[in-house]
Design a protein around this motif. Structure first.
Motif, PDB file in Angstrom:
ATOM      1  N   THR A 288       0.816  -1.227   0.000  1.00  0.00           N
ATOM      2  CA  THR A 288       0.000   0.000   0.000  1.00  0.00           C
ATOM      3  C   THR A 288       0.848   1.275   0.000  1.00  0.00           C
ATOM      4  O   THR A 288       0.311   2.375  -0.019  1.00  0.00           O
ATOM      5  CB  THR A 288      -0.925   0.012   1.239  1.00  0.00           C
ATOM      6  OG1 THR A 288      -0.141  -0.355   2.377  1.00  0.00           O
ATOM      7  CG2 THR A 288      -2.084  -0.924   1.071  1.00  0.00           C
ATOM      8  N   ILE A 302      -2.960  -6.087  -2.133  1.00  0.00           N
ATOM      9  CA  ILE A 302      -4.152  -5.394  -2.662  1.00  0.00           C
ATOM     10  C   ILE A 302      -4.905  -6.347  -3.598  1.00  0.00           C
ATOM     11  O   ILE A 302      -6.128  -6.435  -3.566  1.00  0.00           O
ATOM     12  CB  ILE A 302      -3.748  -4.092  -3.398  1.00  0.00           C
ATOM     13  CG1 ILE A 302      -3.021  -3.150  -2.422  1.00  0.00           C
ATOM     14  CG2 ILE A 302      -4.961  -3.405  -4.025  1.00  0.00           C
ATOM     15  CD1 ILE A 302      -2.434  -1.900  -3.063  1.00  0.00           C
ATOM     16  N   TYR A 305      -6.358  -9.524  -1.263  1.00  0.00           N
ATOM     17  CA  TYR A 305      -7.430  -9.248  -0.283  1.00  0.00           C
ATOM     18  C   TYR A 305      -8.517  -8.309  -0.823  1.00  0.00           C
ATOM     19  O   TYR A 305      -9.698  -8.559  -0.604  1.00  0.00           O
ATOM     20  CB  TYR A 305      -6.829  -8.648   1.004  1.00  0.00           C
ATOM     21  CG  TYR A 305      -5.803  -9.544   1.632  1.00  0.00           C
ATOM     22  CD1 TYR A 305      -6.185 -10.754   2.222  1.00  0.00           C
ATOM     23  CD2 TYR A 305      -4.449  -9.208   1.634  1.00  0.00           C
ATOM     24  CE1 TYR A 305      -5.244 -11.596   2.795  1.00  0.00           C
ATOM     25  CE2 TYR A 305      -3.500 -10.047   2.208  1.00  0.00           C
ATOM     26  CZ  TYR A 305      -3.899 -11.243   2.779  1.00  0.00           C
ATOM     27  OH  TYR A 305      -2.972 -12.084   3.335  1.00  0.00           O
ATOM     28  N   VAL A 306      -8.100  -7.224  -1.490  1.00  0.00           N
ATOM     29  CA  VAL A 306      -9.108  -6.234  -1.901  1.00  0.00           C
ATOM     30  C   VAL A 306      -9.809  -6.678  -3.177  1.00  0.00           C
ATOM     31  O   VAL A 306     -11.033  -6.721  -3.243  1.00  0.00           O
ATOM     32  CB  VAL A 306      -8.473  -4.835  -2.102  1.00  0.00           C
ATOM     33  CG1 VAL A 306      -9.556  -3.812  -2.463  1.00  0.00           C
ATOM     34  CG2 VAL A 306      -7.740  -4.391  -0.841  1.00  0.00           C
ATOM     35  N   ARG A 307      -9.030  -7.049  -4.209  1.00  0.00           N
ATOM     36  CA  ARG A 307      -9.677  -7.394  -5.484  1.00  0.00           C
ATOM     37  C   ARG A 307     -10.280  -8.795  -5.447  1.00  0.00           C
ATOM     38  O   ARG A 307     -11.425  -8.989  -5.794  1.00  0.00           O
ATOM     39  CB  ARG A 307      -8.674  -7.301  -6.633  1.00  0.00           C
ATOM     40  CG  ARG A 307      -8.148  -5.895  -6.822  1.00  0.00           C
ATOM     41  CD  ARG A 307      -7.493  -5.698  -8.183  1.00  0.00           C
ATOM     42  NE  ARG A 307      -6.719  -4.476  -8.142  1.00  0.00           N
ATOM     43  CZ  ARG A 307      -5.396  -4.438  -8.013  1.00  0.00           C
ATOM     44  NH1 ARG A 307      -4.695  -5.542  -7.964  1.00  0.00           N
ATOM     45  NH2 ARG A 307      -4.772  -3.274  -7.955  1.00  0.00           N
ATOM     46  N   LYS A 309     -10.670 -10.766  -2.767  1.00  0.00           N
ATOM     47  CA  LYS A 309     -11.412 -11.025  -1.518  1.00  0.00           C
ATOM     48  C   LYS A 309     -11.121 -12.422  -0.964  1.00  0.00           C
ATOM     49  O   LYS A 309     -12.026 -13.139  -0.526  1.00  0.00           O
ATOM     50  CB  LYS A 309     -12.928 -10.865  -1.726  1.00  0.00           C
ATOM     51  CG  LYS A 309     -13.355  -9.614  -2.458  1.00  0.00           C
ATOM     52  CD  LYS A 309     -13.947  -8.579  -1.545  1.00  0.00           C
ATOM     53  CE  LYS A 309     -14.354  -7.287  -2.191  1.00  0.00           C
ATOM     54  NZ  LYS A 309     -13.585  -6.724  -3.269  1.00  0.00           N
ATOM     55  N   LEU A 312     -10.111 -13.540   3.950  1.00  0.00           N
ATOM     56  CA  LEU A 312     -10.507 -12.351   4.732  1.00  0.00           C
ATOM     57  C   LEU A 312     -10.865 -12.671   6.185  1.00  0.00           C
ATOM     58  O   LEU A 312     -11.021 -11.760   7.002  1.00  0.00           O
ATOM     59  CB  LEU A 312     -11.685 -11.639   4.041  1.00  0.00           C
ATOM     60  CG  LEU A 312     -11.357 -11.052   2.653  1.00  0.00           C
ATOM     61  CD1 LEU A 312     -12.588 -10.408   2.038  1.00  0.00           C
ATOM     62  CD2 LEU A 312     -10.221 -10.035   2.734  1.00  0.00           C
ATOM     63  N   GLU A 323     -14.474  -2.652   0.880  1.00  0.00           N
ATOM     64  CA  GLU A 323     -13.084  -2.569   0.394  1.00  0.00           C
ATOM     65  C   GLU A 323     -12.259  -1.543   1.162  1.00  0.00           C
ATOM     66  O   GLU A 323     -11.054  -1.720   1.347  1.00  0.00           O
ATOM     67  CB  GLU A 323     -13.073  -2.281  -1.110  1.00  0.00           C
ATOM     68  CG  GLU A 323     -13.678  -3.445  -1.883  1.00  0.00           C
ATOM     69  CD  GLU A 323     -13.455  -3.378  -3.381  1.00  0.00           C
ATOM     70  OE1 GLU A 323     -12.980  -2.343  -3.881  1.00  0.00           O
ATOM     71  OE2 GLU A 323     -13.770  -4.379  -4.053  1.00  0.00           O
ATOM     72  N   ILE A 326     -11.075  -3.310   4.213  1.00  0.00           N
ATOM     73  CA  ILE A 326     -10.016  -4.283   3.907  1.00  0.00           C
ATOM     74  C   ILE A 326      -8.699  -3.527   3.680  1.00  0.00           C
ATOM     75  O   ILE A 326      -7.632  -3.912   4.189  1.00  0.00           O
ATOM     76  CB  ILE A 326     -10.351  -5.130   2.656  1.00  0.00           C
ATOM     77  CG1 ILE A 326     -11.696  -5.846   2.816  1.00  0.00           C
ATOM     78  CG2 ILE A 326      -9.248  -6.155   2.388  1.00  0.00           C
ATOM     79  CD1 ILE A 326     -12.197  -6.528   1.541  1.00  0.00           C
ATOM     80  N   MET A 327      -8.800  -2.431   2.938  1.00  0.00           N
ATOM     81  CA  MET A 327      -7.612  -1.623   2.645  1.00  0.00           C
ATOM     82  C   MET A 327      -6.959  -1.146   3.943  1.00  0.00           C
ATOM     83  O   MET A 327      -5.737  -1.185   4.090  1.00  0.00           O
ATOM     84  CB  MET A 327      -8.051  -0.434   1.783  1.00  0.00           C
ATOM     85  CG  MET A 327      -6.962   0.177   0.993  1.00  0.00           C
ATOM     86  SD  MET A 327      -6.184  -1.021  -0.115  1.00  0.00           S
ATOM     87  CE  MET A 327      -5.704   0.014  -1.417  1.00  0.00           C
TER      88      MET A 327
END
Ligand SMILES: NC(=O)c1ccc[n+]([C@@H]2O[C@H](COP(=O)([O-])OP(=O)(O)OC[C@H]3O[C@@H](n4cnc5c(N)ncnc54)[C@H](O)[C@@H]3O)[C@@H](O)[C@H]2O)c1
Length: 474
Positions: A288, A302, A305-307, A309, A312, A323, A326-327
């Motif tokens: 990040t 990123i 986990y974010v895109r 998923k 988690l 999101e 999560i970020m």
């Protein structure tokens, strides 16, 4: 699907994805599924190996009572069995230092406040108030609660690996004998209908005499990064060596199918990739922090986990689609670190060979660098061969050229819908309930007595890897 059809579908997916704006993730997942490993060959007309699959509902006249110690991912899994079959098991207590998880479990099972604890030690300050405890704390917190629970007369469902050292594993075995209690090790694959059928075919002599086994555990690249580079099991000293932390199931399954003692083991493995010297020169400490490689790095937090998923559960999020939340987690927790800049030491690939009594051999490979997880197995016998991909296996008879398949979609059996590890998670819970209710450890296949040997094989494998020598097993 043949190559032409596959390419056609891929083209349709690409167009569809861009038109519908579903993004690259959906597409990637579909491509992953389409390119999954070659399934064992066979025709739809091959006869099925129709070994019976037991109902998940335990046969018991009364529900057993249990306390969950460690209400994270695994503790919750066994709790779900109790929710699905409330007249077989009742969760009457919980201990977790994580208040979110403690409260979540309290609510799910309607547990009275006086039976909810933070540290597991507080459970044992009370008089015994249940038949059993379910120990699903981190690896380094198995031994102490297990020894105490047995002393107080509880039966124990103990997550694998049983303990961090061979000596502690043997001490648990001795304690179970001393207090005449049941300890079931969560070697869940032994309870999965797929592995039960595979072992049954071998035991019935359908491939003649067993000669050798090739078994592989593909970890999957993102799972490796999540659990064994950034996450909970990254440090072998603080948890257990990866051959136990990840693969004690596999050593156990091999030992269980061979059904003879392992006499000798040899292991190799290194941490080849996830090392500081492999970090691109300009990579920052966190994905990040504006990493210039984020768009191309397969291990980008990123992306994982974010895109996509994935994984988690560790974040205790109220909404897993949020999101921004999560970020924030990957900005602030260990899960956002560059995979080349973590305090990790677990090998990312590991190979072992085993010699069993009577000359049977087995080889086992664990590998981080695969697009899929699960298990792949080949079993060679004097009159036949088995090949399986973790969901379906084919048995070939040499002389008759006949092929048989085991291909049950256990999720279609309704009851098994939510049972992980090919149904093994809840089938283990079922057998544990029956064993505790009847006070009969023989109703389990993974008693501490039966499971201890595969743990010893794991410790010896690690000894061999570190010493670069073959190790004999008593
Ligand atoms: N059988 C399997 O297939 C399988 C699969 C994954 C993990 N495991 C094993 O299960 C165990 C748990 O793994 P997990 O993924 O559920 O981990 P997790 O981190 O999700 O859960 C562990 C829980 O223990 C709690 N805890 C920590 N210290 C505690 C203490 N002093 N008292 C009470 N609670 C405490 C944590 O807060 C956490 O909620 C590990 O030993 C792991 O190796 C087994």
């Amino acid at each position: 699907m043949n190559r032409k059809e596959f390419l056609k579908r891929l083209g349709m997916l690409t167009v569809g994805a861009s038109l519908l704006g579903t993004g690259i993730d959906n597409l990637t997942q579909k491509v992953e599924a389409a390119t999954a490993p070659t399934k064992p060959k066979g025709n739809p007309t091959d006869p099925e190996l129709d070994f019976p699959v037991r109902s998940l509902k335990a046969k018991t006249e009364r529900p057993i009572t249990a306390i969950i110690i460690g209400a994270g991912s695994r503790g919750t899994t066994y709790g779900k069995y109790a929710s699905q079959f409330p007249d077989t098991m009742k969760i009457v207590g919980v201990a977790d230092t994580n208040i979110f998880r403690q409260k979540r479990t309290q609510k799910a099972h309607n547990i009275p406040a006086e039976n909810c604890f933070g540290d597991f030690a507080d459970v044992f300050k009370r008089e015994k108030f249940a038949d059993a405890v379910i120990i699903a704390t981190p690896d380094f917190l198995h031994f102490e609660p297990c020894m105490k629970a047995l002393e107080m007369g509880y039966d124990v469902l103990l997550e694998k690996p049983a303990a961090q050292t061979e000596k502690e594993c043997k001490a648990i075995l001795a304690q179970a004998k001393k207090y005449n209690r049941i300890v079931a090790i969560c070697h869940v694959l032994r309870y999965a209908p797929y592995f039960i059928a595979m072992r049954e075919a071998v035991r019935r002599g359908m491939i003649g005499d067993l000669v050798s086994i090739q078994h592989m555990e593909p970890i999957q690249y993102a799972h490796m990064a999540h659990s064994y580079v950034r996450g909970k099991w990254r440090d072998a000293q603080k948890t257990t060596p990866i051959i136990l932390a990840k693969s004690c199931h596999d050593l156990d399954i091999i030992r269980w199918i061979v059904d003879r003692p392992c006499k000798q083991i040899s292991a190799e493995g290194t941490l080849l990739h996830f090392r500081p010297e492999n970090a691109p020169a300009d990579a920052p400490a966190r994905c990040t922090d504006g990493c210039p490689h984020e768009a191309t790095c397969p291990y980008s937090a990123i992306d994982i986990y974010v895109r996509r998923k994935r994984h988690l559960g560790v974040f205790d999020l109220a909404d897993r689609k949020d999101e921004a939340a999560i970020m924030e987690k990957i900005r602030t927790t260990e899960y956002g670190r560059c995979v080349y800049k973590c305090d990790n030491n677990q090998p990312d690939h590991y190979v072992t060979t085993m010699l069993f009594e009577g000359g049977i051999t087995a080889s086992f490979t664990m590998d981080a660098f695969t697009p899929w997880g699960g298990r792949r197995t080949r079993i060679m016998g004097t009159k036949g061969f088995i090949e399986g991909d973790g969901k379906r296996f084919t048995l070939y008879e040499f002389r008759s050229s006949k092929r048989y398949v085991w291909n049950k979609d256990i999720k279609e059996l309704g009851e098994y819908k939510h049972a992980g590890h090919g149904g093994g998670d809840h089938a283990l819970a079922r057998d544990f309930v029956e064993a505790v209710a009847a006070h009969n450890p023989d109703l389990l296949s993974s008693t501490i007595d039966a499971s201890i040997e595969s743990h010893v094989i794991g410790f010896k494998a690690e000894k061999s890897r570190l010493s670069m020598k073959k190790v004999e097993i008593d």
